[in-house]
Design a protein around this motif. Structure first.
Motif, PDB file in Angstrom:
ATOM      1  N   GLN A  78       0.205  -5.100  -8.523  1.00  0.00           N
ATOM      2  CA  GLN A  78      -1.138  -5.353  -9.060  1.00  0.00           C
ATOM      3  C   GLN A  78      -1.908  -4.048  -9.226  1.00  0.00           C
ATOM      4  O   GLN A  78      -2.638  -3.862 -10.216  1.00  0.00           O
ATOM      5  N   THR A  79      -1.738  -3.147  -8.287  1.00  0.00           N
ATOM      6  CA  THR A  79      -2.404  -1.833  -8.389  1.00  0.00           C
ATOM      7  C   THR A  79      -1.848  -1.030  -9.556  1.00  0.00           C
ATOM      8  O   THR A  79      -2.599  -0.411 -10.318  1.00  0.00           O
ATOM      9  N   PRO A 127       1.024  -6.709  -4.082  1.00  0.00           N
ATOM     10  CA  PRO A 127      -0.204  -5.898  -4.169  1.00  0.00           C
ATOM     11  C   PRO A 127       0.023  -4.535  -4.820  1.00  0.00           C
ATOM     12  O   PRO A 127      -0.834  -4.027  -5.555  1.00  0.00           O
ATOM     13  N   ASN A 128       1.183  -3.925  -4.564  1.00  0.00           N
ATOM     14  CA  ASN A 128       1.495  -2.632  -5.182  1.00  0.00           C
ATOM     15  C   ASN A 128       1.647  -2.779  -6.694  1.00  0.00           C
ATOM     16  O   ASN A 128       1.218  -1.923  -7.467  1.00  0.00           O
ATOM     17  N   GLY A 137       0.795  -1.220   0.000  1.00  0.00           N
ATOM     18  CA  GLY A 137       0.000   0.000   0.000  1.00  0.00           C
ATOM     19  C   GLY A 137       0.827   1.268   0.000  1.00  0.00           C
ATOM     20  O   GLY A 137       0.287   2.364  -0.168  1.00  0.00           O
ATOM     21  N   LEU A 179      -3.027  -2.718 -12.784  1.00  0.00           N
ATOM     22  CA  LEU A 179      -4.487  -2.882 -12.902  1.00  0.00           C
ATOM     23  C   LEU A 179      -4.868  -4.323 -13.241  1.00  0.00           C
ATOM     24  O   LEU A 179      -5.713  -4.576 -14.096  1.00  0.00           O
TER      25      LEU A 179
END
Length: 413
Positions: free
Chosen positions: A211-212, A208-209, A142, A215
């Motif tokens: 993936q963000t 997760p970063n 995050g 997208l």
């Protein structure tokens, strides 16, 4: 071959010719130096070739594992289930999800092609001993912190604390077309793996970063697999390949880096053959010096024969003389080679300063330093080969000396 005191005394006398035989001594000295240089070259080149292959393998496999399971289309939807299957496969010691995507990064007007790499926390931890500056602990899920390769940092001119912009061409759609997605990341750490291609491209962040940024939702691109036997990774993962047929493909390290490691293997064999010829040429000097010695000592040999020296004794004397030259050259070459390998990096830097040339460009050589890994078995083969060549070179002159007929030589004396 055991020598009697008499035979050993004569052999030592012939290894150190007198004042009237300085030319023979010079040729024998050249023979010794030639063997020494041949063994020295073989030890250095083969050790560097072994080190290059081993270091390259360790760094590539240490970062990418022994195999990569890559989803068709670049997205593995049910990756948690696949990951469980992989970890349950006999012979697999580690498996972890991975995201890799080529993008662009910019900083202060400079733009570089990068490879965004989304890793798990445990995989990021493996980079800790590679960190040159900064702190990997700041790479949080995050957050907006990343770790970048040392060469990429140099190319961008970025340091720890600077903010780089990562550009993803797959951005949002507008009436005027797709607008590239641009996200700013702070450089929290700079690492150096030791492989130029990686250090000049990698931007590491938590999965997760990544993936963000890309997208992709809760999907990954591949799974990294490590086995207990890298040489038989294809056999270990064969059952898994059948289970994943139609969903993903497995590429092991042999397939991914096939051209590189095959080229290294061919070059290693060629270099050994070529440098062995140097040793072979060197022992011809031993042959020539012994032939000259036999011709110069023909009268002495005849006298020794009349005093009771046997053909076998003379054969042993001249074989010992030539073999000792080869043995001294081999030992000297081995010692010189090991010393050169120990000080290889200062030697490279010294030659670079004298010539003004960059002898070890990481962008060409892949590795940042000249590697070395001496193989005791290979070094033993090199020494045995030099000694065998030296022994064979002594046979003709020794047999020639042993077959001397004292009656013919001393007839007119």
């Amino acid at each position: 071959m055991i020598l009697s005191p008499f035979e050993w005394t004569i052999a030592k006398r012939y290894m150190l010719p007198g004042k009237g035989e300085r030319f023979i001594a010079l040729v024998a000295g050249i023979s010794l130096v030639a063997v020494m240089l041949g063994v020295w070259a073989l030890v250095i080149v083969m050790s560097v070739m072994n080190g290059f292959r081993a270091e390259l393998f360790d760094k590539i496999v240490g970062l990418n594992g022994h195999a990569i399971i890559q989803a068709y289309g670049g997205r593995l939807e049910d990756w948690q289930d696949v990951l469980k299957e992989v970890r349950a496969t006999p012979g697999v010691t580690r498996a972890s999800p991975l995201i890799e995507q080529p993008l662009l990064a910019s900083f202060n007007g400079r733009v570089e092609a990068i490879l965004v790499r989304g890793n798990t926390a445990s995989d990021i931890e493996r980079l800790r001993d590679k960190v040159q500056a900064g702190n990997l602990d700041e790479l949080k899920v995050g957050g907006d912190n990343v770790a970048i390769g040392s060469q990429l940092a140099q190319n961008l001119g970025a340091r720890v604390g600077d903010v780089i912009t990562v550009i993803n061409p797959q951005g949002r759609s507008t009436p005027f077309g797709t607008v590239p997605r641009q996200i700013a990341y702070r450089v929290a750490a700079i690492f150096e793996i030791g492989v130029y291609d990686y250090d000049s491209a990698f931007v590491v962040m938590p999965i997760p970063n990544a993936q963000t940024l890309l997208l992709t939702g809760d999907t990954i691109g591949m799974i990294e697999v490590t086995t207990n036997d890298p040489d038989h990774v294809d056999r270990i993962l064969a059952p898994l390949q059948r289970k994943l047929a139609g969903r993903a493909i497995i590429n092991d390290w042999k397939t991914i880096n096939a051209s590189l490691f095959e080229a290294l293997a061919v070059e290693r064999v060629v270099m050994f053959v070529v440098l062995s010829i140097i040793v072979l040429v060197a022992v011809f000097n031993i042959l020539s010096s012994l032939i000259m010695l036999v011709r110069a000592k023909t009268r002495d040999i005849a006298i020794l024969r009349t005093m009771g020296a046997t053909r076998r004794s003379l054969l042993k004397v001249f074989v010992t003389t030539g073999f000792c030259i080869g043995a001294l050259g081999t030992v000297s070459g081995l010692a010189l080679g090991l010393v050169s390998l120990y000080f290889r990096q200062p030697i490279v830097h010294g030659v670079e300063r004298m010539t003004g040339q960059n002898l070890w460009d990481p962008s060409i050589r892949f590795l940042t330093e000249l590697p070395s890994r001496p193989d005791p078995v290979e070094i033993a083969v090199i020494c045995i080969m030099a000694l065998v060549f030296s022994f064979l070179a002594t046979l003709y002159p020794a047999f020639k000396a042993a077959s001397t007929d004292p009656v013919q030589v001393l007839r007119y004396e």
